[in-house]
Design a protein around this motif. Sequence first.
Motif: not given
Length: 183
Positions: A70-91
């Motif tokens: 997986r390309v997780s470069l962006v998700l590794q740099r996000l924390h908290g709510r922005p990471r959760r929203w990005a994860e939800l969008w990706c999934l």
Amino acid sequence: MRTLLDGLYKLCGWLAAFFLVAVGVLILLQIGGRLFGVLIPSTDDLAGFAMAASSFLGLAYALRVGGHIRVSLVLQRLHGRPRRWAELWCLGSASLLTGYFAFYSADMTREFITFGDLSPGLLPIPLWIPQSTMTIGLVLICVALVDDLVAVARGGDPSYEGAEGELLESEKLATTASPGPDT
């Protein structure tokens, strides 16, 4: 339900491994047959069908154990709510996309059954058989993605999050435990 899904993912992982071994056996039979002047019909076709079955049946299991690249470069740099929203969008988008492919793969399988399509080659195989392994694999990867989407939406972690750390840890242990080329 959790036990049923995990068992189903694991079963598909074992089936994927079986079909991967079948590819190797079929290729070895073909090579051995050529050495002794014996033609084994449709080994190329069967190996191709087994490779497709292995690839698609292994998708859900690989996701659950963190084996996907997986390309997780962006998700590794996000924390908290922005990471959760990005994860939800990706999934969510991955779930919709695989659901779309699963629907049309199932429709194609139905058409193969309806029209009685056979594979070209010396050994006519009904095409719905290899197509159904693709459909099952796509349905299960969609279920696994939705499973992770629900977990993240409830505030939990996706399955591959913890498994990725375990894989990295086991790789570290394997490289430190094995002797280097100088010893």
